[in-house]
Structure formats: C-alpha cells, structure tokens
Design a protein around this motif. Structure first.
Motif, PDB file in Angstrom:
ATOM      1  N   SER A  51       0.827  -1.196   0.000  1.00  0.00           N
ATOM      2  CA  SER A  51       0.000   0.000   0.000  1.00  0.00           C
ATOM      3  C   SER A  51       0.868   1.256   0.000  1.00  0.00           C
ATOM      4  N   GLY A  52       0.597   2.127  -0.960  1.00  0.00           N
ATOM      5  CA  GLY A  52       1.315   3.383  -1.042  1.00  0.00           C
ATOM      6  C   GLY A  52       0.459   4.576  -0.684  1.00  0.00           C
ATOM      7  N   GLN A  53      -0.809   4.337  -0.370  1.00  0.00           N
ATOM      8  CA  GLN A  53      -1.718   5.407   0.028  1.00  0.00           C
ATOM      9  C   GLN A  53      -2.548   4.924   1.218  1.00  0.00           C
ATOM     10  N   VAL A  54      -2.583   5.727   2.264  1.00  0.00           N
ATOM     11  CA  VAL A  54      -3.329   5.374   3.473  1.00  0.00           C
ATOM     12  C   VAL A  54      -4.165   6.574   3.905  1.00  0.00           C
ATOM     13  N   VAL A  55      -5.469   6.380   3.979  1.00  0.00           N
ATOM     14  CA  VAL A  55      -6.368   7.394   4.502  1.00  0.00           C
ATOM     15  C   VAL A  55      -6.564   7.086   5.981  1.00  0.00           C
ATOM     16  N   VAL A  56      -6.113   7.986   6.844  1.00  0.00           N
ATOM     17  CA  VAL A  56      -6.228   7.778   8.286  1.00  0.00           C
ATOM     18  C   VAL A  56      -7.391   8.610   8.821  1.00  0.00           C
ATOM     19  N   VAL A  57      -8.348   7.932   9.424  1.00  0.00           N
ATOM     20  CA  VAL A  57      -9.508   8.582  10.042  1.00  0.00           C
ATOM     21  C   VAL A  57      -9.345   8.442  11.553  1.00  0.00           C
ATOM     22  N   THR A  58      -9.101   9.543  12.226  1.00  0.00           N
ATOM     23  CA  THR A  58      -8.851   9.522  13.662  1.00  0.00           C
ATOM     24  C   THR A  58     -10.020  10.158  14.399  1.00  0.00           C
ATOM     25  N   GLY A  59     -10.752   9.341  15.132  1.00  0.00           N
ATOM     26  CA  GLY A  59     -11.889   9.833  15.893  1.00  0.00           C
ATOM     27  C   GLY A  59     -11.450  10.567  17.142  1.00  0.00           C
ATOM     28  N   ARG A  60     -12.210  11.573  17.530  1.00  0.00           N
ATOM     29  CA  ARG A  60     -11.879  12.377  18.707  1.00  0.00           C
ATOM     30  C   ARG A  60     -11.966  11.555  19.976  1.00  0.00           C
ATOM     31  N   GLY A  61     -12.909  10.622  20.030  1.00  0.00           N
ATOM     32  CA  GLY A  61     -13.070   9.771  21.213  1.00  0.00           C
ATOM     33  C   GLY A  61     -13.853   8.533  20.849  1.00  0.00           C
ATOM     34  N   ARG A  62     -13.825   7.543  21.734  1.00  0.00           N
ATOM     35  CA  ARG A  62     -14.483   6.271  21.445  1.00  0.00           C
ATOM     36  C   ARG A  62     -15.974   6.437  21.196  1.00  0.00           C
ATOM     37  N   ALA A  98     -14.253  13.541  13.874  1.00  0.00           N
ATOM     38  CA  ALA A  98     -13.006  12.909  13.483  1.00  0.00           C
ATOM     39  C   ALA A  98     -12.189  13.842  12.596  1.00  0.00           C
ATOM     40  N   THR A  99     -10.976  13.409  12.293  1.00  0.00           N
ATOM     41  CA  THR A  99     -10.085  14.096  11.358  1.00  0.00           C
ATOM     42  C   THR A  99      -9.592  13.089  10.346  1.00  0.00           C
ATOM     43  N   VAL A 100      -9.535  13.501   9.075  1.00  0.00           N
ATOM     44  CA  VAL A 100      -9.061  12.627   7.999  1.00  0.00           C
ATOM     45  C   VAL A 100      -7.780  13.208   7.414  1.00  0.00           C
ATOM     46  N   ASP A 121       9.513   7.111   3.287  1.00  0.00           N
ATOM     47  CA  ASP A 121       8.741   7.989   4.154  1.00  0.00           C
ATOM     48  C   ASP A 121       7.278   8.061   3.727  1.00  0.00           C
ATOM     49  N   TRP A 122       6.463   8.608   4.620  1.00  0.00           N
ATOM     50  CA  TRP A 122       5.067   8.901   4.344  1.00  0.00           C
ATOM     51  C   TRP A 122       4.873  10.411   4.319  1.00  0.00           C
ATOM     52  N   GLN A 123       4.292  10.916   3.241  1.00  0.00           N
ATOM     53  CA  GLN A 123       3.987  12.342   3.107  1.00  0.00           C
ATOM     54  C   GLN A 123       2.546  12.563   3.517  1.00  0.00           C
ATOM     55  N   ALA A 124       2.331  13.497   4.440  1.00  0.00           N
ATOM     56  CA  ALA A 124       0.995  13.751   4.969  1.00  0.00           C
ATOM     57  C   ALA A 124       0.322  14.885   4.235  1.00  0.00           C
ATOM     58  N   GLY A 125      -0.943  14.684   3.888  1.00  0.00           N
ATOM     59  CA  GLY A 125      -1.756  15.764   3.367  1.00  0.00           C
ATOM     60  C   GLY A 125      -2.297  16.611   4.499  1.00  0.00           C
ATOM     61  N   ALA A 126      -3.036  17.642   4.154  1.00  0.00           N
ATOM     62  CA  ALA A 126      -3.637  18.506   5.165  1.00  0.00           C
ATOM     63  C   ALA A 126      -4.725  17.753   5.929  1.00  0.00           C
ATOM     64  N   PRO A 127      -4.903  18.046   7.218  1.00  0.00           N
ATOM     65  CA  PRO A 127      -5.985  17.400   7.982  1.00  0.00           C
ATOM     66  C   PRO A 127      -7.341  17.989   7.614  1.00  0.00           C
ATOM     67  N   TRP A 128      -8.340  17.116   7.473  1.00  0.00           N
ATOM     68  CA  TRP A 128      -9.693  17.543   7.107  1.00  0.00           C
ATOM     69  C   TRP A 128     -10.652  17.192   8.240  1.00  0.00           C
ATOM     70  N   PRO A 129     -11.541  18.094   8.612  1.00  0.00           N
ATOM     71  CA  PRO A 129     -12.573  17.750   9.604  1.00  0.00           C
ATOM     72  C   PRO A 129     -13.548  16.737   9.014  1.00  0.00           C
ATOM     73  N   ALA A 130     -14.038  15.851   9.848  1.00  0.00           N
ATOM     74  CA  ALA A 130     -14.908  14.773   9.373  1.00  0.00           C
ATOM     75  C   ALA A 130     -15.893  14.378  10.462  1.00  0.00           C
ATOM     76  N   VAL A 162      -5.649   2.047   1.238  1.00  0.00           N
ATOM     77  CA  VAL A 162      -6.409   1.511   2.370  1.00  0.00           C
ATOM     78  C   VAL A 162      -6.851   2.668   3.251  1.00  0.00           C
ATOM     79  N   VAL A 163      -7.830   2.399   4.098  1.00  0.00           N
ATOM     80  CA  VAL A 163      -8.235   3.343   5.134  1.00  0.00           C
ATOM     81  C   VAL A 163      -7.953   2.702   6.483  1.00  0.00           C
ATOM     82  N   VAL A 164      -7.373   3.473   7.392  1.00  0.00           N
ATOM     83  CA  VAL A 164      -7.182   3.059   8.779  1.00  0.00           C
ATOM     84  C   VAL A 164      -8.090   3.954   9.609  1.00  0.00           C
ATOM     85  N   MET A 165      -9.025   3.389  10.329  1.00  0.00           N
ATOM     86  CA  MET A 165     -10.060   4.188  10.965  1.00  0.00           C
ATOM     87  C   MET A 165     -10.368   3.723  12.378  1.00  0.00           C
TER      88      MET A 165
END
Length: 246
Positions: A70-81, A86-88, A97-106, A235-238
């Motif tokens: 996998s060369g692309q990973v969409v990370v969805v990080t929830g604020r709490g359980r 969340a932020t994407v 290395d992994w290059q990060a895009g800008a954080p998006w509200p979700a 892939v998405v990691v969420m």
C-alpha cells in the motif's frame, strides 16, 4: 429537545437503499485483489506536510495491518471512542517515508466506534480496510477507482441533527468492510452476514453524525477521488485515537 431515538430510526430508514450502515452494501475484512487502473487524472492540489518514516498516531497493531504494497493510506482519527467527530488525513508513500496531506474535519457514526461493528449499532468499525470502488449520484469527477454512477445513490430525509441528506451520496468511496470488492458500492453482498452491517462509505458530509460511515466535505471527497490510485493499493485506517494507537 429533539429525541435521538426517532431521528436514528428515520435516518436508518432513509439509508436502507443506499449505504452508511443502512443495509445496501456488503464488504470483506480482508485484502482484495488489484483493480483495473483508469486513465491517469491531474494530481489534486492537496497541501502536504512534512514526511515521516511512520504514520503518526498508529500503534504496532495497526501499522502491521497495512499491506506492505500500500502506497496510500487514509487515516480517520476519531476524537473519542463515543464521539462522532473525526479528522481525515491522506498519507502517500514517498520512498521510505510517508507524506501527509492537510488534515480535514470529518464525521463518523453517532455513537462513535466499535471493534465489532453490528448492524444498527450506530458505530463505525475500527480497523484497516481496502478502498476498491467509488460511485455516486453525480458524474465521475475523474476517479481512478472504478466509478459507479446511479440514481440509486439517493438520500431522502434528514440526519440526526435535522440536517438535510440531499447531497450526502453525490460522491462515495466504498470502505471494504463486509462487502465484495470490485462491485458497485450499492452491492448488497455481505460475506460476514447481514448482522455485521455494511454500506460503510466515505461520502460527502451533511453537517452531522453518520449511521456508520465517514464523511468529509464535497471538496475533499473530490480530492480523494482524484488522488486514490488502485495501482498504489489504497487503504483506510479508521478508529478513535486511543484504539489506533494500539
């Protein structure tokens, strides 16, 4: 004060023929095969942040679950359980290395996250899932993922906060949870069984919590559709931040 229960019931009913955990889509928890690559499209203008050798916020369990190809990973990080906020961030591999895009509200599901998602629990599934197919009510904006346009991507009614759902499924990317990769996001096949839910998508944000999906703005959905490349096995990691750190 508006009761949550009736709104949850209304949203579930309005999504039964579409997705977001409502019952139209099925998925697999395993890595699918490759997908045909479409004609390359212009690179999106997503702003980038500094590169790192590891994706921040992910613990060893989730890092190990990301396929090595996998060369692309969409990370969805929830604020709490139990939070629907969340932020994407889209990460793209650049050499070691992994290059990060800008954080998006979700937004994610109304009741937060679950390690064992079940139909109707109003929680988004935690885990690492492939991204194989896209679609929507609108015309293909130039997606490299196979794009399935259909009038069935309709979302009548209102969300949990009374917000209209009219444009929520203008663009969607199917998350390969309890679904058959390589099919329309509208496909009903559920390898894990109907009780484990399905129809978990990335889709256009409607301004409130979802039934089980992850939603970002229309602008950012278009950026994802332009960026995600089947040849890079996205892939998405969420999940919530605490769970992702494991």
């Amino acid at each position: 004060m508006i009761s949550r229960v009736p709104r949850a019931s209304l949203l579930a009913a309005s999504l039964m023929l579409t997705g977001c955990g409502g019952g139209a889509v099925a998925a697999s928890e395993h890595v699918p095969g490759t997908t045909t690559v479409r004609t390359p499209t212009p690179t999106p203008t997503t702003s980038l942040r500094a590169a790192s050798q590891e994706i921040p916020g992910l613990g060893p369990r989730h890092r190990a679950a990301i396929p090595s190809r996998s060369g692309q990973v969409v990370v969805v990080t929830g604020r709490g359980r139990n939070s629907p906020d969340a932020t994407v961030v889209l990460y793209q591999r650049k050499g070691a290395d992994w290059q990060a895009g800008a954080p998006w509200p979700a937004h994610n599901a109304l009741r937060g996250w679950s390690h064992h998602h079940m139909s109707g629990d109003l929680r988004s599934p935690i885990g690492v899932y492939t991204l194989s197919d896209a679609g929507g009510l609108n015309a293909d904006p130039g997606s490299r993922l196979p794009y399935h346009r259909s009038a069935k991507f309709s979302s009548p009614g209102t969300g949990f906060e009374g917000e209209p759902l009219d444009e929520a499924f203008d663009y969607v990317i199917a998350i390969d949870y309890n679904r058959r990769p390589g099919t329309s996001p509208l496909d009903w096949t559920r390898p894990l069984g109907a009780s484990r839910g399905g129809g978990i998508w990335l889709h256009v944000d409607h301004g409130g919590p979802t039934h089980g999906c992850v939603s970002v703005s229309e602008e950012h959905m278009k950026e994802l559709l332009l960026a995600l490349d089947p040849a890079r096995h996205p892939v998405v990691v969420m999940g919530d931040a605490a769970s992702l750190s494991l």
